[in-house]
Write a protein that holds these residues in place. Structure first.
Motif, PDB file in Angstrom:
ATOM      1  N   GLU A 164      33.376  -1.456  96.532  1.00 18.01           N
ATOM      2  CA  GLU A 164      34.812  -1.651  96.545  1.00 18.01           C
ATOM      3  C   GLU A 164      35.393  -0.987  95.318  1.00 18.01           C
ATOM      4  OE1 GLU A 164      37.534  -5.540  96.852  1.00 18.01           O
ATOM      5  OE2 GLU A 164      35.990  -5.225  98.342  1.00 18.01           O
ATOM      6  N   LEU A 165      36.533  -0.374  95.459  1.00 12.90           N
ATOM      7  CA  LEU A 165      37.136   0.313  94.324  1.00 12.90           C
ATOM      8  C   LEU A 165      37.959  -0.656  93.491  1.00 12.90           C
ATOM      9  CD1 LEU A 165      38.262   3.621  95.987  1.00 12.90           C
ATOM     10  CD2 LEU A 165      36.506   3.344  94.267  1.00 12.90           C
ATOM     11  N   GLY A 166      38.083  -0.327  92.228  1.00 15.41           N
ATOM     12  CA  GLY A 166      38.952  -1.106  91.357  1.00 15.41           C
ATOM     13  C   GLY A 166      38.389  -2.451  90.970  1.00 15.41           C
ATOM     14  N   MET A 167      37.073  -2.598  91.030  1.00 16.83           N
ATOM     15  CA  MET A 167      36.463  -3.845  90.604  1.00 16.83           C
ATOM     16  C   MET A 167      36.650  -4.011  89.106  1.00 16.83           C
ATOM     17  SD  MET A 167      35.376  -5.372  93.111  1.00 16.83           S
ATOM     18  CE  MET A 167      34.816  -6.645  92.035  1.00 16.83           C
ATOM     19  N   GLY A 168      37.043  -5.169  88.698  1.00 15.17           N
ATOM     20  CA  GLY A 168      37.158  -5.432  87.279  1.00 15.17           C
ATOM     21  C   GLY A 168      38.441  -4.880  86.675  1.00 15.17           C
ATOM     22  N   PHE A 169      39.362  -4.436  87.508  1.00 18.66           N
ATOM     23  CA  PHE A 169      40.649  -4.002  86.987  1.00 18.66           C
ATOM     24  C   PHE A 169      41.484  -5.223  86.616  1.00 18.66           C
ATOM     25  CE2 PHE A 169      41.834   0.547  88.401  1.00 18.66           C
ATOM     26  CZ  PHE A 169      40.687   1.009  87.796  1.00 18.66           C
ATOM     27  N   HIS A 170      42.185  -5.098  85.508  1.00 18.48           N
ATOM     28  CA  HIS A 170      43.059  -6.187  85.103  1.00 18.48           C
ATOM     29  C   HIS A 170      44.478  -5.651  85.007  1.00 18.48           C
ATOM     30  CE1 HIS A 170      44.767  -9.530  82.979  1.00 18.48           C
ATOM     31  NE2 HIS A 170      43.661 -10.209  83.167  1.00 18.48           N
ATOM     32  N   ALA A 219      41.967  11.869  88.158  1.00 20.81           N
ATOM     33  CA  ALA A 219      42.882  10.855  88.671  1.00 20.81           C
ATOM     34  C   ALA A 219      44.284  11.429  88.883  1.00 20.81           C
ATOM     35  CB  ALA A 219      42.940   9.674  87.720  1.00 20.81           C
ATOM     36  N   GLU A 220      44.647  12.444  88.085  1.00 20.65           N
ATOM     37  CA  GLU A 220      45.957  13.106  88.211  1.00 20.65           C
ATOM     38  C   GLU A 220      47.115  12.114  88.166  1.00 20.65           C
ATOM     39  OE1 GLU A 220      45.788  15.371  91.792  1.00 20.65           O
ATOM     40  OE2 GLU A 220      44.657  17.001  90.895  1.00 20.65           O
ATOM     41  N   ILE A 221      47.057  11.158  87.272  1.00 17.52           N
ATOM     42  CA  ILE A 221      48.167  10.220  87.196  1.00 17.52           C
ATOM     43  C   ILE A 221      48.992  10.443  85.931  1.00 17.52           C
ATOM     44  CG2 ILE A 221      47.190   8.417  88.652  1.00 17.52           C
ATOM     45  CD1 ILE A 221      46.300   6.996  86.108  1.00 17.52           C
ATOM     46  N   GLY A 222      48.649  11.476  85.176  1.00 18.35           N
ATOM     47  CA  GLY A 222      49.462  11.876  84.022  1.00 18.35           C
ATOM     48  C   GLY A 222      49.583  10.789  82.968  1.00 18.35           C
ATOM     49  N   ASP A 223      50.818  10.574  82.514  1.00 22.59           N
ATOM     50  CA  ASP A 223      51.055   9.630  81.420  1.00 22.59           C
ATOM     51  C   ASP A 223      50.807   8.181  81.809  1.00 22.59           C
ATOM     52  OD1 ASP A 223      51.751  11.776  79.950  1.00 22.59           O
ATOM     53  OD2 ASP A 223      53.918  11.547  80.264  1.00 22.59           O
ATOM     54  N   SER A 272      51.355   2.418  91.319  1.00 19.27           N
ATOM     55  CA  SER A 272      51.450   2.299  92.778  1.00 19.27           C
ATOM     56  C   SER A 272      50.024   2.105  93.296  1.00 19.27           C
ATOM     57  CB  SER A 272      52.046   3.563  93.368  1.00 19.27           C
ATOM     58  OG  SER A 272      51.106   4.616  93.275  1.00 19.27           O
ATOM     59  N   SER A 273      49.897   1.619  94.536  1.00 12.49           N
ATOM     60  CA  SER A 273      48.541   1.347  95.011  1.00 12.49           C
ATOM     61  C   SER A 273      47.740   2.635  95.114  1.00 12.49           C
ATOM     62  CB  SER A 273      48.574   0.597  96.336  1.00 12.49           C
ATOM     63  OG  SER A 273      49.570   1.122  97.165  1.00 12.49           O
ATOM     64  N   GLY A 274      48.440   3.740  95.396  1.00 12.08           N
ATOM     65  CA  GLY A 274      47.739   5.013  95.453  1.00 12.08           C
ATOM     66  C   GLY A 274      47.189   5.420  94.087  1.00 12.08           C
ATOM     67  N   MET A 275      48.011   5.211  93.033  1.00 16.93           N
ATOM     68  CA  MET A 275      47.555   5.552  91.676  1.00 16.93           C
ATOM     69  C   MET A 275      46.359   4.716  91.270  1.00 16.93           C
ATOM     70  SD  MET A 275      51.322   5.924  90.188  1.00 16.93           S
ATOM     71  CE  MET A 275      51.066   5.606  88.500  1.00 16.93           C
ATOM     72  N   ARG A 276      46.439   3.452  91.638  1.00 17.13           N
ATOM     73  CA  ARG A 276      45.339   2.548  91.314  1.00 17.13           C
ATOM     74  C   ARG A 276      44.047   3.029  91.984  1.00 17.13           C
ATOM     75  NH1 ARG A 276      46.260  -3.731  90.968  1.00 17.13           N
ATOM     76  NH2 ARG A 276      48.391  -2.978  90.863  1.00 17.13           N
ATOM     77  N   MET A 277      44.182   3.423  93.230  1.00 21.99           N
ATOM     78  CA  MET A 277      43.029   3.919  93.981  1.00 21.99           C
ATOM     79  C   MET A 277      42.450   5.180  93.348  1.00 21.99           C
ATOM     80  SD  MET A 277      41.743   2.324  96.268  1.00 21.99           S
ATOM     81  CE  MET A 277      41.850   1.109  97.529  1.00 21.99           C
ATOM     82  N   ARG A 278      43.348   6.092  92.970  1.00 24.47           N
ATOM     83  CA  ARG A 278      42.888   7.358  92.390  1.00 24.47           C
ATOM     84  C   ARG A 278      42.111   7.099  91.103  1.00 24.47           C
ATOM     85  NH1 ARG A 278      45.827  11.891  94.525  1.00 24.47           N
ATOM     86  NH2 ARG A 278      44.689  13.086  92.975  1.00 24.47           N
ATOM     87  N   LEU A 279      42.658   6.213  90.276  1.00 29.42           N
ATOM     88  CA  LEU A 279      41.980   5.922  89.009  1.00 29.42           C
ATOM     89  C   LEU A 279      40.622   5.279  89.275  1.00 29.42           C
ATOM     90  CD1 LEU A 279      42.197   5.981  85.951  1.00 29.42           C
ATOM     91  CD2 LEU A 279      43.113   3.685  86.018  1.00 29.42           C
ATOM     92  N   ALA A 280      40.615   4.296  90.179  1.00 32.32           N
ATOM     93  CA  ALA A 280      39.365   3.609  90.488  1.00 32.32           C
ATOM     94  C   ALA A 280      38.327   4.587  91.024  1.00 32.32           C
ATOM     95  CB  ALA A 280      39.615   2.505  91.508  1.00 32.32           C
ATOM     96  N   PHE A 281      38.786   5.495  91.870  1.00 31.94           N
ATOM     97  CA  PHE A 281      37.862   6.460  92.459  1.00 31.94           C
ATOM     98  C   PHE A 281      37.330   7.418  91.398  1.00 31.94           C
ATOM     99  CE2 PHE A 281      36.482   9.937  95.189  1.00 31.94           C
ATOM    100  CZ  PHE A 281      35.842   9.239  96.193  1.00 31.94           C
ATOM    101  N   SER A 282      38.188   7.789  90.456  1.00 31.23           N
ATOM    102  CA  SER A 282      37.743   8.693  89.392  1.00 31.23           C
ATOM    103  C   SER A 282      36.662   8.053  88.535  1.00 31.23           C
ATOM    104  CB  SER A 282      38.908   9.077  88.484  1.00 31.23           C
ATOM    105  OG  SER A 282      40.036   9.351  89.227  1.00 31.23           O
ATOM    106  N   ILE A 283      36.833   6.743  88.268  1.00 30.27           N
ATOM    107  CA  ILE A 283      35.809   6.061  87.466  1.00 30.27           C
ATOM    108  C   ILE A 283      34.501   6.039  88.243  1.00 30.27           C
ATOM    109  CG2 ILE A 283      35.161   3.908  86.329  1.00 30.27           C
ATOM    110  CD1 ILE A 283      38.170   3.235  86.302  1.00 30.27           C
ATOM    111  N   GLY A 320      42.112   7.121 101.393  1.00 29.47           N
ATOM    112  CA  GLY A 320      43.013   8.250 101.294  1.00 29.47           C
ATOM    113  C   GLY A 320      43.300   8.682  99.871  1.00 29.47           C
ATOM    114  N   CYS A 321      42.253   8.835  99.081  1.00 27.79           N
ATOM    115  CA  CYS A 321      42.516   9.158  97.690  1.00 27.79           C
ATOM    116  C   CYS A 321      42.179  10.600  97.377  1.00 27.79           C
ATOM    117  CB  CYS A 321      41.775   8.210  96.761  1.00 27.79           C
ATOM    118  SG  CYS A 321      40.365   7.441  97.480  1.00 27.79           S
ATOM    119  N   GLY A 322      42.182  11.479  98.290  1.00 28.74           N
ATOM    120  CA  GLY A 322      41.768  12.866  98.043  1.00 28.74           C
ATOM    121  C   GLY A 322      42.742  13.642  97.202  1.00 28.74           C
TER     122      GLY A 322
END
Lengths: 179, 267
Positions: A93-99, A133-137, A147-158, A177-179
């Protein structure tokens, strides 16, 4: 030498008719069994070689995630073995341990460490994680404003920052859908 | 060998442990203007209230002590250490339930979870303890050298709390009644421990039994000896809590090992 070798793997969950049945079974000097075994995996055998990709397909509740959990070591098999050589990265699962109240960067550190990376490693991987992750600042803002998409991208990058010998990926990742 | 391995695993996860501790501490005080100052203000208020009410208004005195502050020192020493005990117990009771998400989906050394609880509880305790020591300094009630005897007593208390807490934590996964039941038990336990009242008001026959059967009574009595009488605690009276604490930790360990995989399935 296969990277994953699963032999005669079986998994059963215990089913108790009522909470009292479990209590009775826990009492000292109790010899009788009060639970039924619900078999979700029965005699699974397969091997995965280096470089191979394998998909596990099945109906809901077929035991796909259970199999992955046994391979990654979160849960134990009832009998049989799953031998893994090398390092394994679980992507159940993505984003485990995110706070939510901490910045993306802080969360990369905690989540990365939960996945077994050392702080040094994470510091080294940070530029590539940020780039992917391409989420910039937003990386330095609290995850709760993502946004949920940003969260997904970051989680996937980790999760994909490091190249392990073997990666086990849960199916529902495909529809994130995090491509 | 196994223990060495365990220690290195904990060491590898040290920054995760520290990050979790910091995160918990921060998230408690984030979004408040005064932040961590609140961690100081509430125990400070407690100490002031007890001191004002008992030493100034009610003029309560301990039977064998004339000092004006003796009773509020007695009360604070007991309540602060009881607070540490209940924090560890209540947190570890729900340890597996609170962390169900990561326990089910990630494989990491589980031993870091109770460690995080202990460090967090100790951190909160240290803040209160320093304010208490500051109060003792201001009122010239510092015990002097016997103060250092607090450390071994504290270690016994921590062992006892985490041992008991982990047993309850494992049982609570399977029988949720444990959490409910224990919240009642802990109230009785508080009043079965000489914290608010001095042990001397109890009948002579009950005292030794209480000291042996209730490890917290012996532990808190040791704190009282250090802070009120300003002398070394009776170390012999602490052997029973120490033995019970070690026993509980061993039971907790085997209970966890036996049910570890079932816990993940049950969550």
């Amino acid at each position: 030498m296969p990277i994953i070798q699963v032999t005669q793997l079986k998994k059963a969950y215990k089913c108790y008719p009522s909470p009292w049945a479990r209590l009775k079974e826990w009492l000292p000097f109790n010899r009788k069994q009060y639970h039924d075994l619900k078999w979700v995996l029965n005699d699974i055998n397969f091997t995965v070689e280096k470089g191979e990709s394998i998909g596990i397909i099945g109906l809901n509740g077929a035991g796909k995630s259970t199999l992955l959990k046994i391979i990654t070591g979160t849960t134990n098999a009832t009998s049989g073995t799953a031998i893994i050589t090398g390092k394994i990265a679980a992507l159940l699962e993505l984003g485990m341990g995110f706070h939510p109240n901490f910045t993306g960067r802080q969360n990369v550190f905690t989540a990365g460490q939960l996945l077994g990376m050392s702080p040094n490693e994470i510091t080294n991987l940070m530029p590539s994680i940020e780039a992917f992750a391409e989420i910039g600042d937003y990386i330095d803002q609290d995850v709760r404003v993502y946004s949920s998409g940003m969260r997904m991208r970051l989680a996937f990058s980790i999760a994909t920052a490091k190249r392990p010998e073997c990666r086990s990926t849960g199916l529902h990742i495909a529809c994130a859908g995090c491509g | 060998m196994i223990n060495m391995n365990r220690m290195t695993i904990i060491w590898q996860y040290r920054s995760f442990i520290l990050a979790s501790v910091r995160r918990e501490f921060q998230s408690k005080h984030q979004n408040s203007l005064l932040g961590a100052i609140w961690a100081i203000l509430s125990p400070l208020a407690m100490i002031i209230i007890y001191t004002v009410i008992f030493s100034q208004i009610m003029k309560a005195k301990l039977p064998e002590n004339d000092s004006m502050y003796a009773y509020s020192v007695y009360l604070c020493a007991g309540i602060i250490s009881w607070g540490l005990f209940t924090e560890i117990i209540t947190r570890s009771q729900t340890l597996f339930l609170d962390n169900a998400n990561i326990l089910k989906k990630l494989s990491f050394p589980r031993v870091i979870l109770p460690i995080i609880i202990i460090i967090n509880a100790c951190l909160n305790f240290l803040i209160i303890a320093f304010i208490f020591l500051f109060f003792l300094l201001v009122t010239q009630q510092l015990p002097g050298w016997p103060l250092f005897s607090v450390i071994p007593v504290l270690i016994i208390q921590l062992l006892f709390s985490i041992g008991l807490g982990m047993i309850l934590g494992v049982l609570n996964v399977f029988f949720r009644d444990i959490g409910q039941l224990f919240s009642i038990i802990i109230q009785f336990w508080f009043w079965l421990t000489p914290i608010v009242y001095p042990i001397s008001i109890l009948p002579e026959i009950v005292r030794p039994a209480l000291m042996i059967l209730n490890p917290m009574a012996a532990i808190i009595n040791a704190y009282h000896t250090i802070f009120v009488q300003k002398s070394q605690p009776d170390w012999i009276s602490l052997t029973s809590p120490l033995l019970i604490a070690i026993l509980l930790c061993i039971i907790a360990y085997y209970l966890y090992i036996k049910h570890a995989s079932e816990i993940v399935d049950e969550l």
